[in-house]
Every structure is written in structure tokens, then in C-alpha cells.
Design a protein around this motif. Structure first.
Motif, PDB file in Angstrom:
ATOM      1  N   ARG A  15       0.936  -1.104   0.109  1.00 51.21           N
ATOM      2  CA  ARG A  15       0.104   0.095   0.181  1.00 51.21           C
ATOM      3  C   ARG A  15       0.832   1.197   0.040  1.00 51.21           C
ATOM      4  N   GLU A  16       2.030   1.018   0.355  1.00 52.55           N
ATOM      5  CA  GLU A  16       2.954   1.973   0.363  1.00 52.55           C
ATOM      6  C   GLU A  16       3.441   2.460  -1.038  1.00 52.55           C
ATOM      7  N   SER A  17       4.181   3.708  -1.446  1.00 57.42           N
ATOM      8  CA  SER A  17       4.637   3.852  -2.757  1.00 57.42           C
ATOM      9  C   SER A  17       6.267   4.444  -2.338  1.00 57.42           C
ATOM     10  N   ASP A  18       6.763   4.479  -3.641  1.00 52.03           N
ATOM     11  CA  ASP A  18       8.198   4.585  -3.621  1.00 52.03           C
ATOM     12  C   ASP A  18       8.944   3.968  -2.639  1.00 52.03           C
ATOM     13  N   MET A  19       9.051   2.538  -2.944  1.00 53.60           N
ATOM     14  CA  MET A  19       9.833   1.640  -2.022  1.00 53.60           C
ATOM     15  C   MET A  19      10.419   0.722  -2.833  1.00 53.60           C
ATOM     16  N   VAL A  20      11.281  -0.120  -2.626  1.00 51.84           N
ATOM     17  CA  VAL A  20      11.792  -1.404  -3.200  1.00 51.84           C
ATOM     18  C   VAL A  20      11.574  -2.387  -2.102  1.00 51.84           C
ATOM     19  N   LEU A  21      10.988  -3.347  -2.508  1.00 47.69           N
ATOM     20  CA  LEU A  21      10.934  -4.364  -1.483  1.00 47.69           C
ATOM     21  C   LEU A  21      11.224  -5.875  -2.107  1.00 47.69           C
ATOM     22  N   ALA A  22      12.026  -6.341  -1.173  1.00 46.76           N
ATOM     23  CA  ALA A  22      12.577  -7.669  -1.718  1.00 46.76           C
ATOM     24  C   ALA A  22      12.009  -8.617  -0.740  1.00 46.76           C
ATOM     25  N   LEU A  37       1.280  -8.406  -4.811  1.00 51.49           N
ATOM     26  CA  LEU A  37       2.593  -7.841  -5.518  1.00 51.49           C
ATOM     27  C   LEU A  37       2.403  -7.379  -6.961  1.00 51.49           C
ATOM     28  N   SER A  38       1.877  -8.002  -7.891  1.00 48.06           N
ATOM     29  CA  SER A  38       1.703  -7.875  -9.144  1.00 48.06           C
ATOM     30  C   SER A  38       0.672  -6.570  -9.365  1.00 48.06           C
ATOM     31  N   GLU A  39      -0.220  -6.568  -8.309  1.00 49.48           N
ATOM     32  CA  GLU A  39      -1.217  -5.377  -8.776  1.00 49.48           C
ATOM     33  C   GLU A  39      -1.048  -4.174  -8.163  1.00 49.48           C
ATOM     34  N   ARG A  40       0.030  -4.262  -7.141  1.00 49.69           N
ATOM     35  CA  ARG A  40       0.229  -2.924  -6.682  1.00 49.69           C
ATOM     36  C   ARG A  40       1.748  -2.642  -6.844  1.00 49.69           C
ATOM     37  N   GLY A  41       2.335  -3.047  -7.514  1.00 52.29           N
ATOM     38  CA  GLY A  41       3.664  -2.620  -7.913  1.00 52.29           C
ATOM     39  C   GLY A  41       4.247  -3.236  -9.046  1.00 52.29           C
ATOM     40  N   ILE A  42       5.382  -2.919  -9.445  1.00 56.81           N
ATOM     41  CA  ILE A  42       6.357  -3.606 -10.666  1.00 56.81           C
ATOM     42  C   ILE A  42       7.147  -4.754 -10.114  1.00 56.81           C
ATOM     43  N   VAL A  43       6.861  -5.813 -10.274  1.00 63.26           N
ATOM     44  CA  VAL A  43       7.674  -6.973  -9.781  1.00 63.26           C
ATOM     45  C   VAL A  43       8.833  -7.460 -10.885  1.00 63.26           C
ATOM     46  N   ILE A  44      10.077  -7.535 -10.236  1.00 62.48           N
ATOM     47  CA  ILE A  44      11.175  -7.690 -11.001  1.00 62.48           C
ATOM     48  C   ILE A  44      11.589  -9.055 -10.532  1.00 62.48           C
ATOM     49  N   TYR A  45      11.884 -10.135 -11.323  1.00 65.20           N
ATOM     50  CA  TYR A  45      12.077 -11.363 -10.938  1.00 65.20           C
ATOM     51  C   TYR A  45      13.696 -11.503 -11.209  1.00 65.20           C
ATOM     52  N   LEU A  46      14.379 -11.549 -10.462  1.00 67.51           N
ATOM     53  CA  LEU A  46      15.769 -11.546 -10.580  1.00 67.51           C
ATOM     54  C   LEU A  46      16.234 -13.293 -10.717  1.00 67.51           C
ATOM     55  N   PHE A  85       5.839 -19.490 -10.310  1.00 68.11           N
ATOM     56  CA  PHE A  85       5.038 -18.736  -9.887  1.00 68.11           C
ATOM     57  C   PHE A  85       5.725 -16.948 -10.004  1.00 68.11           C
ATOM     58  N   TYR A  86       6.954 -17.116  -9.954  1.00 73.10           N
ATOM     59  CA  TYR A  86       7.797 -15.811 -10.175  1.00 73.10           C
ATOM     60  C   TYR A  86       7.428 -15.259 -11.784  1.00 73.10           C
ATOM     61  N   ARG A  87       7.477 -16.085 -12.576  1.00 74.39           N
ATOM     62  CA  ARG A  87       7.339 -15.851 -13.873  1.00 74.39           C
ATOM     63  C   ARG A  87       5.814 -15.308 -14.145  1.00 74.39           C
ATOM     64  N   GLU A  88       4.984 -15.847 -13.461  1.00 78.52           N
ATOM     65  CA  GLU A  88       3.556 -15.482 -13.444  1.00 78.52           C
ATOM     66  C   GLU A  88       3.219 -14.037 -12.959  1.00 78.52           C
ATOM     67  N   THR A  89       3.961 -13.652 -11.913  1.00 78.90           N
ATOM     68  CA  THR A  89       3.888 -12.554 -11.116  1.00 78.90           C
ATOM     69  C   THR A  89       4.715 -11.389 -11.686  1.00 78.90           C
ATOM     70  N   ALA A  90       5.752 -11.516 -12.178  1.00 80.83           N
ATOM     71  CA  ALA A  90       7.038 -10.482 -12.688  1.00 80.83           C
ATOM     72  C   ALA A  90       6.215  -9.848 -13.723  1.00 80.83           C
ATOM     73  N   HIS A  91       6.516  -8.520 -13.894  1.00 80.27           N
ATOM     74  CA  HIS A  91       6.258  -7.522 -14.936  1.00 80.27           C
ATOM     75  C   HIS A  91       7.712  -7.776 -15.919  1.00 80.27           C
ATOM     76  N   LEU A  92       9.035  -7.852 -14.957  1.00 80.12           N
ATOM     77  CA  LEU A  92      10.222  -7.736 -15.657  1.00 80.12           C
ATOM     78  C   LEU A  92      10.947  -9.200 -15.472  1.00 80.12           C
ATOM     79  N   ILE A  93      11.545  -9.892 -16.188  1.00 85.94           N
ATOM     80  CA  ILE A  93      12.214 -10.968 -15.685  1.00 85.94           C
ATOM     81  C   ILE A  93      13.625 -10.765 -16.082  1.00 85.94           C
TER      82      ILE A  93
END
Length: 118
Positions: A15-22, A37-46, A85-93
């Protein structure tokens, strides 16, 4: 109780903004977490190959899931389960097993700029 608290924490933090969440590696197992995760932010799968993860963690005694007879095999099993699951959720892989952290940040910045420009 841990996974329930994890979901509540993700709900609060997303619900917060301007943060990086690992997140922890198992956070994506729960479909509620994936949606948050997917609906409220941009998910990057490393995406880091299990071999590289094993090399990075083989001397770490603070990882309960790896305190088994075959930690390398355990990492491979976890990757098989979690990767979809990560691939399903991520905006960037992104391939996360190469380069320095600084170089990864630069690559991620560029990918985020490209994603936001679309």
C-alpha cells in the motif's frame, strides 16, 4: 503463522509508494501474495540459476531450508517449484546470476524506463 504474517506484511507494504521491497523466496507460493505484488507494484524477478545460488549460499548456516544433506539439490527443487510463480507474477524477468550489483541496478533502471515508456 509465518506465512499468514508474511501476507499481512505484504498487504501493508504494498500500500506504500516509492519503495523497493525484496521478498523472501517463498512469498510467491501464496496466490494472494502474488496478486498483491503484481497488482500494486512492479515485480522484477531476478532469476538466478540454482548453481549460482548454491555458490553464494553454500557457507551460510542461517538458511533453514538449506540445512539438509543436499543443499544444492534443495535449491534446484525450490527453483522448480517457485520459478513458474515468479514468472506469473513478474513484470520484468532478468537474469540475476551475472555481473556486479551496480551493473544489475543500471540494467534494471533501463528496463524500468522502457517498461514505463510503453
Amino acid at each position: 503463522g509465518f506465512r499468514r504474517r508474511e501476507t499481512q506484511t505484504l498487504d501493508d507494504l504494498t500500500r506504500e509508494s516509492d519503495m523497493v521491497l525484496a521478498t523472501g523466496g517463498g512469498a510467491v507460493i501464496n496466490p494472494v501474495n502474488r496478486a498483491l505484488l503484481s497488482e500494486r507494484g512492479i515485480v522484477i524477478y531476478l532469476n538466478v540459476p540454482p548453481q549460482v545460488l548454491w555458490e553464494r549460499t553454500r557457507n551460510d548456516r542461517n538458511r533453514p531450508l538449506l540445512q539438509v544433506a543436499d543443499p544444492k539439490g534443495r535449491l534446484q527443487q525450490l527453483h522448480v517449484v517457485r520459478d513458474p510463480f515468479y514468472r506469473e507474477t513478474a513484470h520484468l524477468i532478468m537474469d540475476g546470476g551475472r555481473g556486479t550489483p551496480h551493473a544489475m541496478v543500471r540494467i534494471i533502471e533501463k528496463e524500468l524506463q522502457d517498461l514505463c515508456a510503453r
